[in-house]
Design an enzyme around this catalytic site. Structure first.
Site, PDB file in Angstrom:
ATOM      1  N   GLN A 102       0.835  -1.204   0.000  1.00  0.00           N
ATOM      2  CA  GLN A 102       0.000   0.000   0.000  1.00  0.00           C
ATOM      3  C   GLN A 102       0.876   1.262   0.000  1.00  0.00           C
ATOM      4  OE1 GLN A 102      -1.955   0.879   3.766  1.00  0.00           O
ATOM      5  NE2 GLN A 102      -3.864   1.097   2.648  1.00  0.00           N
ATOM      6  N   ARG A 105       1.925   7.437  -0.665  1.00  0.00           N
ATOM      7  CA  ARG A 105       1.883   8.618  -1.546  1.00  0.00           C
ATOM      8  C   ARG A 105       0.488   8.750  -2.138  1.00  0.00           C
ATOM      9  NH1 ARG A 105       5.704   8.933  -6.282  1.00  0.00           N
ATOM     10  NH2 ARG A 105       5.235  11.137  -6.062  1.00  0.00           N
ATOM     11  N   HIS A 179      13.398 -20.662   3.592  1.00  0.00           N
ATOM     12  CA  HIS A 179      14.530 -19.845   4.064  1.00  0.00           C
ATOM     13  C   HIS A 179      14.049 -18.754   5.035  1.00  0.00           C
ATOM     14  CE1 HIS A 179      18.184 -17.457   4.075  1.00  0.00           C
ATOM     15  NE2 HIS A 179      17.491 -16.410   3.669  1.00  0.00           N
ATOM     16  N   ARG A 184      12.802 -16.289  10.470  1.00  0.00           N
ATOM     17  CA  ARG A 184      11.802 -15.476  11.171  1.00  0.00           C
ATOM     18  C   ARG A 184      10.951 -16.265  12.159  1.00  0.00           C
ATOM     19  NH1 ARG A 184      14.047 -10.532  10.104  1.00  0.00           N
ATOM     20  NH2 ARG A 184      14.311 -10.228   7.871  1.00  0.00           N
TER      21      ARG A 184
HETATM   22  C1  LIG Z   1      17.699 -11.949  13.466  1.00  0.00           C
HETATM   23  C2  LIG Z   1      17.966 -10.967  12.352  1.00  0.00           C
HETATM   24  C3  LIG Z   1      18.573  -9.759  12.626  1.00  0.00           C
HETATM   25  C4  LIG Z   1      18.821  -8.847  11.599  1.00  0.00           C
HETATM   26  N1  LIG Z   1      19.402  -7.648  11.903  1.00  0.00           N
HETATM   27  C5  LIG Z   1      19.669  -6.755  10.921  1.00  0.00           C
HETATM   28  C6  LIG Z   1      20.273  -5.488  11.212  1.00  0.00           C
HETATM   29  O1  LIG Z   1      20.578  -5.170  12.348  1.00  0.00           O
HETATM   30  N2  LIG Z   1      20.515  -4.644  10.187  1.00  0.00           N
HETATM   31  C7  LIG Z   1      20.223  -4.967   8.894  1.00  0.00           C
HETATM   32  O2  LIG Z   1      20.483  -4.177   7.988  1.00  0.00           O
HETATM   33  N3  LIG Z   1      19.626  -6.139   8.597  1.00  0.00           N
HETATM   34  C8  LIG Z   1      19.340  -7.031   9.561  1.00  0.00           C
HETATM   35  N4  LIG Z   1      18.716  -8.222   9.255  1.00  0.00           N
HETATM   36  C9  LIG Z   1      18.348  -8.497   7.856  1.00  0.00           C
HETATM   37  C10 LIG Z   1      19.325  -9.479   7.184  1.00  0.00           C
HETATM   38  O3  LIG Z   1      20.628  -8.982   7.131  1.00  0.00           O
HETATM   39  C11 LIG Z   1      18.849  -9.800   5.751  1.00  0.00           C
HETATM   40  O4  LIG Z   1      18.888  -8.638   4.963  1.00  0.00           O
HETATM   41  C12 LIG Z   1      17.437 -10.343   5.711  1.00  0.00           C
HETATM   42  O5  LIG Z   1      17.244 -11.323   6.703  1.00  0.00           O
HETATM   43  C13 LIG Z   1      17.157 -10.930   4.322  1.00  0.00           C
HETATM   44  O6  LIG Z   1      17.671 -12.236   4.270  1.00  0.00           O
HETATM   45  P1  LIG Z   1      18.627 -12.762   3.114  1.00  0.00           P
HETATM   46  O7  LIG Z   1      19.850 -11.937   2.971  1.00  0.00           O
HETATM   47  O8  LIG Z   1      18.811 -14.208   3.371  1.00  0.00           O
HETATM   48  O9  LIG Z   1      17.817 -12.393   1.790  1.00  0.00           O
HETATM   49  P2  LIG Z   1      16.925 -13.236   0.802  1.00  0.00           P
HETATM   50  O10 LIG Z   1      16.475 -12.351  -0.242  1.00  0.00           O
HETATM   51  O11 LIG Z   1      15.867 -13.938   1.581  1.00  0.00           O
HETATM   52  O12 LIG Z   1      17.968 -14.200   0.145  1.00  0.00           O
HETATM   53  C14 LIG Z   1      17.883 -15.589   0.187  1.00  0.00           C
HETATM   54  C15 LIG Z   1      19.285 -16.149   0.034  1.00  0.00           C
HETATM   55  O13 LIG Z   1      19.743 -15.898  -1.309  1.00  0.00           O
HETATM   56  C16 LIG Z   1      21.137 -15.627  -1.290  1.00  0.00           C
HETATM   57  N5  LIG Z   1      21.348 -14.233  -1.769  1.00  0.00           N
HETATM   58  C17 LIG Z   1      20.415 -13.269  -1.860  1.00  0.00           C
HETATM   59  N6  LIG Z   1      20.935 -12.150  -2.375  1.00  0.00           N
HETATM   60  C18 LIG Z   1      22.228 -12.406  -2.582  1.00  0.00           C
HETATM   61  C19 LIG Z   1      23.314 -11.639  -3.068  1.00  0.00           C
HETATM   62  N7  LIG Z   1      23.163 -10.373  -3.442  1.00  0.00           N
HETATM   63  N8  LIG Z   1      24.514 -12.217  -3.142  1.00  0.00           N
HETATM   64  C20 LIG Z   1      24.696 -13.510  -2.786  1.00  0.00           C
HETATM   65  N9  LIG Z   1      23.719 -14.304  -2.298  1.00  0.00           N
HETATM   66  C21 LIG Z   1      22.506 -13.758  -2.204  1.00  0.00           C
HETATM   67  C22 LIG Z   1      21.613 -15.786   0.150  1.00  0.00           C
HETATM   68  O14 LIG Z   1      22.029 -17.121   0.347  1.00  0.00           O
HETATM   69  C23 LIG Z   1      20.355 -15.510   0.942  1.00  0.00           C
HETATM   70  O15 LIG Z   1      20.346 -16.063   2.226  1.00  0.00           O
HETATM   71  C24 LIG Z   1      18.450  -9.148  10.252  1.00  0.00           C
HETATM   72  C25 LIG Z   1      17.836 -10.375   9.986  1.00  0.00           C
HETATM   73  C26 LIG Z   1      17.580 -11.273  11.003  1.00  0.00           C
HETATM   74  C27 LIG Z   1      16.885 -12.577  10.673  1.00  0.00           C
END
Ligand SMILES: Cc1cc2nc3c(=O)[nH]c(=O)nc-3n(C[C@H](O)[C@H](O)[C@H](O)COP(=O)(O)OP(=O)(O)OC[C@H]3O[C@@H](n4cnc5c(N)ncnc54)[C@H](O)[C@@H]3O)c2cc1C
Length: 261
Positions: A102, A105, A179, A184
């Site tokens: 949603q 803007r 994943h 979560r």
């Molecule tokens: C407990 C917890 C605390 C967190 N605290 C913070 C925080 O303090 N600050 C903050 O900024 N974020 C925080 N995050 C967010 C976290 O860093 C991730 O951005 C978020 O959980 C998305 O997960 P993901 O990177 O696995 O992405 P998804 O999009 O779910 O990616 C799935 C998987 O694909 C692969 N992948 C995706 N993109 C790429 C890429 N560009 N290069 C290589 N492999 C890739 C990886 O294996 C990844 O695990 C937190 C998350 C959790 C669960």
């Protein structure tokens, strides 16, 4: 105050039962068969492959890490009444997932009464609750005032706190859903996003218990917990990594006594 709602829009139970297990089995079987995918599909459609056989192969393939096979099925959810604090975390997931949210803007909010999520820790503390209420009412009132003054909604929204609610459509493939749930559903995840994925799991369980059971905290698959905040082992789903290594070393040295009976 706003209430979180999560509804699985697609697939229905009938579609999941008729196609989902079958599609993943097809993907797995194609890798290990001389038959063309359409021939395997024909055998599935003609009832020549038992459900148990499909589930057995899928479970083996998933356990082996051959996860492209579970990218063939998708789940579309309606999510409403969640805070922007939650959505900010949610949209960090990038792969195998699509969101539409949603717009603040294009939507000019007329009813600001239900537009906020109040955490329980605040709601249960009378002094904190009073403070929250005061600021919530002030920000809603100020938003309406700015809109009346002709300020565009896209600028008036700058007054909203992170507690303000939002609605989204989220469509995600099974691989990514496993994943995300791994991260979560962890007992140490932030409460609101954990609550969301508990509801997501419940919705998937209702159409497919087989795939729904795959949605668990990642420690369940891995056998240990790597959360720094669980060094004391208070979450008992899986032991902390250090503890798991200790036990393994004991076992390797033959120091573990097996219980009889
Ligand atoms: C407990 C917890 C605390 C967190 N605290 C913070 C925080 O303090 N600050 C903050 O900024 N974020 C925080 N995050 C967010 C976290 O860093 C991730 O951005 C978020 O959980 C998305 O997960 P993901 O990177 O696995 O992405 P998804 O999009 O779910 O990616 C799935 C998987 O694909 C692969 N992948 C995706 N993109 C790429 C890429 N560009 N290069 C290589 N492999 C890739 C990886 O294996 C990844 O695990 C937190 C998350 C959790 C669960």
């Amino acid at each position: 105050m706003s209430e979180m709602q999560v509804k699985l829009l697609f697939p229905t139970k009938e579609i999941a039962e008729q196609y989902y297990r079958q599609l993943v089995y097809l993907a797995c079987r194609t890798c290990y068969s001389e038959m063309k995918p359409e021939e395997i599909w024909g055998r599935i459609q003609n009832g020549k492959v038992r459900d148990e056989k499909m589930e057995e192969l899928i479970a083996k393939v998933v356990a082996s890490g051959h996860h492209s096979t579970i990218e063939h099925i998708w789940f579309a959810f309606s999510i409403s009444g969640v805070s922007r604090t939650l959505s900010h975390q949610l949209v960090r997931h990038r792969i195998g997932i699509a969101f539409d949210q949603q717009s603040q803007r294009y939507v000019q909010f007329k009813n600001t009464d239900d537009l906020f999520v109040e955490p329980e820790s605040i709601a249960q503390n009378p002094e904190a609750h009073a403070l929250f209420e005061e600021l919530r009412a002030k920000s809603a009132e100020a938003y309406q005032k700015l809109v009346q003054l002709g300020i565009p909604a896209e600028d008036a929204r700058f007054l909203f706190p992170q507690a303000v609610t939002t609605n989204l459509v989220m469509t995600v493939n099974l691989r990514e859903l496993i994943h995300i749930c791994g991260l979560r559903l962890c007992t140490l995840a932030q409460w609101e996003i954990r609550r969301l994925f508990k509801k997501v799991r419940k919705e998937v369980m209702a159409v497919s218990p087989f795939f729904g059971r795959m949605l668990v905290p990642h420690c369940v698959h891995e056998g240990f917990c790597n959360e720094l905040n669980n060094q004391d082992g208070h979450c008992r789903i899986r032991p902390p990594l250090t503890k798991a290594i200790e036990v393994y070393e004991k076992w390797r040295r033959g120091e573990l006594v097996e219980k009889s009976g």
